[in-house]
Every structure is written in structure tokens, then in C-alpha cells.
Design an enzyme around this catalytic site. Structure first.
Site, short mmCIF file in Angstrom:
data_model
loop_
_atom_site.label_atom_id
_atom_site.label_comp_id
_atom_site.label_asym_id
_atom_site.label_seq_id
_atom_site.Cartn_x
_atom_site.Cartn_y
_atom_site.Cartn_z
N LYS A 20 1.00 -1.08 0.04
CA LYS A 20 0.12 0.01 -0.15
C LYS A 20 0.78 1.23 0.16
O LYS A 20 1.88 1.37 0.09
CB LYS A 20 -0.89 -0.07 1.26
CG LYS A 20 -2.05 -0.95 0.83
CD LYS A 20 -3.45 -0.91 1.65
CE LYS A 20 -4.41 -1.97 1.38
NZ LYS A 20 -5.33 -2.29 2.29
N ARG A 50 -3.87 -10.10 4.72
CA ARG A 50 -4.23 -10.03 3.44
C ARG A 50 -3.03 -9.58 2.54
O ARG A 50 -2.67 -8.42 2.67
CB ARG A 50 -5.52 -9.27 3.30
CG ARG A 50 -6.35 -9.11 1.95
CD ARG A 50 -7.26 -8.17 1.80
NE ARG A 50 -7.98 -8.02 0.54
CZ ARG A 50 -7.48 -7.41 -0.49
NH1 ARG A 50 -6.28 -7.02 -0.38
NH2 ARG A 50 -8.16 -7.55 -1.59
N1 HH2 Z 1 -7.36 -3.93 0.96
C1 HH2 Z 1 -7.71 -3.76 -0.28
C2 HH2 Z 1 -8.88 -4.41 -0.79
N2 HH2 Z 1 -9.69 -4.92 0.14
N3 HH2 Z 1 -9.89 -5.74 2.22
C3 HH2 Z 1 -9.60 -5.94 3.62
N4 HH2 Z 1 -10.28 -6.83 4.54
N5 HH2 Z 1 -8.50 -5.27 4.02
C4 HH2 Z 1 -7.93 -4.61 3.14
O1 HH2 Z 1 -7.06 -3.95 3.71
C5 HH2 Z 1 -8.25 -4.53 1.76
C6 HH2 Z 1 -9.44 -5.13 1.31
C7 HH2 Z 1 -6.92 -3.15 -1.24
O2 HH2 Z 1 -5.95 -4.09 -1.80
P1 HH2 Z 1 -6.29 -4.50 -3.35
O3 HH2 Z 1 -7.69 -5.49 -3.27
O4 HH2 Z 1 -5.22 -5.13 -3.93
O5 HH2 Z 1 -6.55 -3.15 -4.46
P2 HH2 Z 1 -7.78 -2.72 -5.11
O6 HH2 Z 1 -8.76 -2.34 -4.26
O7 HH2 Z 1 -6.88 -1.56 -6.03
O8 HH2 Z 1 -8.13 -3.85 -6.06
#
Ligand code: HH2
Length: 293
Positions: A231, A265
Site C-alpha cells: 500500500k 491479506r
Molecule cells: N485492501 C484492499 C482491498 N480489500 N479488504 C480488507 N478486508 N482489508 C484490506 O486492507 C483491503 C481489502 C486493497 O488492496 P487490493 O485489493 O490489492 O487493491 P484494489 O482495491 O485496488 O483492487
């Protein structure tokens, strides 16, 4: 020696016991999106998303988290139909091919319902049941596991000057309130996981304080999910793009384990599985030394 789960923090998803109190679990990220913030996680074709998920299981993922809508700051929302079309073929195929629990990262009740019908067992709702009033009853009806995450506002607005009285106290209060809402809607306490929402409406200092004082969230009595992977707060510290933040992620994951995270995660499952193993060996040694003292 691994700690036995105490009754108050046991975790179940659709009747299945998730043993994350015995050792921290790795949740592998599978993004069926063209626009997630980390380019290495984007797999818009279902076959590629499934292949990636299978690789993550090989590498040691204990849970898969399938998402079809980016929640990066300023992301444009994806329509219900589009999100369902992206997520369903992937969940359906994975339900046939893996034994690890499948989580679906969505804030929409219709998407959650379809994914649960297709074999998912956890709903990862970054809005903590706030964006769709039907979500709580869908989760309750299936007895699904649910992740309630803290976010200030929505992905479109969350980074617009977020401020807190005391970020840890505010997040604790929010999660407590959302847990009450969930239980009132018929979701069992044993199905709930809590997440401070690293990067969701937080400045660098807020993210650092939440990770440093994570132990204070353990008093809520539910397993903590933490998602620092690649992040932007890591980018702010090391000056690298999302493609080069794995070492920074490793530091955050190790310290989160030390401070009580039970589900990490992450995008880089193989690497972070090693990080979690070493961090756990050190922290569980501390715990058994304390117990024997
Ligand atoms: N972070 C992201 C998405 N979902 N869910 C939980 N529970 N906790 C988190 O920290 C979290 C989440 C962001 O990461 P990513 O899915 O890789 O990115 P994007 O939202 O751009 O797809």
C-alpha cells in the site's frame, strides 16, 4: 507450542472452523480487475484469475480473497451486473478446485449472494455492511464469515483530509458499533472478523499508529484481518512504486503478527508465508516464556 482457541475468539464460516487462532493465516489476493493499484494483481480474464489463485494456494494461501472492484483511493465504482459477471466464473471454478475457504471482496448484497451460492464462504465487506442495507441479512442467512473493515467515507472520498480524535480509539468504536449492527441482523459473533482498514481514509501517521497499537484492537475479541500489502503508506516511507514494495510489506506483516493479527491479506503469498512463520516462531516463544515465568 500453539495456543488453543478460547471460545470467545473462535471463527466459523458456513459451519467450517477456521483455525487462525492456532497460527496466523495468509489470505491471498485475487483481483479480477483491470485497475487494481498493484499491476501484478490484475487478472481480468477469469482463466488467468483462476490460474493465479491456484498458484497462491500452492504457495501456502490459507484463504483466497476474490475481488472484482478496485477500492483504491478515487476508484470509480463498478456496476452490480459487471461485478457479478467478473466474480462468478472465478468463484465457481475455484469452489470446484480448491479446499481453502473462498472469500469475496464486495460491498454489494446481490454479488455476495451469488458468490455464496457458487461456493464462497466469507464476505469481505470493506464498508462493514454500510453500503448495502441487504448485505447483513444475506451474510446471516448463509451463516457466512464476514470481514467488517473500517473505512472513512467511500473509496471516492476517503483520502480527502481524513482526521481523527484518536485514530485507534475511533476505529475501535466504529468496529464495535458495526459488530453490534451485524449481530442485531442475525450474524453470529463467531462469524465475524475485524479489520482496521489500512490505507482506507488514513494518512501515513494514522496507518503507522494503527499498526503499532494493533494490540488494542484485540480487546474486541474477534480475529483481526490486516492488509498492508504494497500500500501507498509503504511507498511514502521507501519511495518505491507498488511494484517494488515487497520488503516494506514484509516489515509491516511481521510487526502486525507480533501485535496480534490473525489473518494477513497479501499479494505475495510465498514470501509472506515465510515472514509469518518466522514472526510467529518469535512471538509464540515470547508467549510461552511468559506463561512459564
Ligand atoms: N485492501 C484492499 C482491498 N480489500 N479488504 C480488507 N478486508 N482489508 C484490506 O486492507 C483491503 C481489502 C486493497 O488492496 P487490493 O485489493 O490489492 O487493491 P484494489 O482495491 O485496488 O483492487
Amino acid at each position: 507450542m500453539s495456543e488453543l482457541p478460547s471460545p470467545c475468539n473462535q471463527l466459523f464460516a458456513r459451519g467450517r472452523f477456521i483455525r487462525c487462532q492456532e497460527r496466523p493465516f495468509i489470505m491471498g489476493v485475487v483481483n479480477v480487475t483491470p485497475d487494481s493499484f498493484y499491476s501484478g494483481s490484475r487478472h481480468i480474464e477469469p482463466e488467468r484469475a483462476v490460474a493465479h489463485a491456484l498458484e497462491l494456494v500452492e504457495q501456502g494461501a490459507d484463504i483466497l480473497d476474490v475481488g472484482a472492484e478496485s477500492t483504491r483511493p478515487g476508484a470509480m465504482p463498478v456496476g452490480e451486473e459487471e461485478e457479478r459477471t467478473r466474480v462468478l466464473p472465478v468463484v465457481t471454478e475455484l469452489a470446484r478446485r480448491v479446499t481453502v475457504p473462498i472469500s469475496v471482496d464486495t460491498t454489494k448484497a446481490t454479488v455476495a449472494q451469488a458468490a455464496l451460492d457458487a461456493g464462497a464462504s466469507i464476505i469481505n465487506d470493506v464498508s462493514a455492511l454500510r453500503f448495502d442495507h441487504r448485505m447483513a441479512s444475506v451474510v446471516a442467512r448463509f451463516g457466512a464469515g464476514v470481514i467488517l473493515m473500517h473505512m472513512k467515507g467511500t473509496p471516492l472520498t476517503m483520502q480527502q483530509d481524513p482526521c481523527y480524535r484518536d485514530v485507534v480509539e475511533d476505529v475501535v468504536q466504529f468496529l464495535k458499533d458495526r459488530m453490534q449492527v451485524a449481530m442485531k441482523a442475525g450474524i453470529s459473533e463467531f462469524n465475524i472478523m475485524l479489520d482496521p482498514g489500512i490505507g482506507f481514509g488514513k494518512l501515513l501517521e494514522h496507518n503507522l499508529e494503527l499498526l503499532d497499537r494493533l494490540t488494542e484492537l484485540t480487546r474486541l475479541g474477534r480475529p483481526l484481518v490486516v492488509g498492508p500489502s504494497r500500500k501507498s503508506f509503504i511507498g511514502q516511507l521507501v519511495g518505491r512504486s507498488a511494484e517494488h514494495r515487497e520488503w516494506g510489506t514484509a516489515a509491516a506483516v511481521a510487526l502486525a503478527v507480533d501485535r496480534g493479527a490473525r489473518i494477513l491479506r497479501v499479494h505475495d503469498v510465498a514470501m509472506m508465508a515465510d515472514v509469518v512463520k518466522v514472526a510467529t516462531a518469535i512471538t509464540s516463544r515470547k508467549a510461552s516464556t511468559r506463561a512459564g515465568a
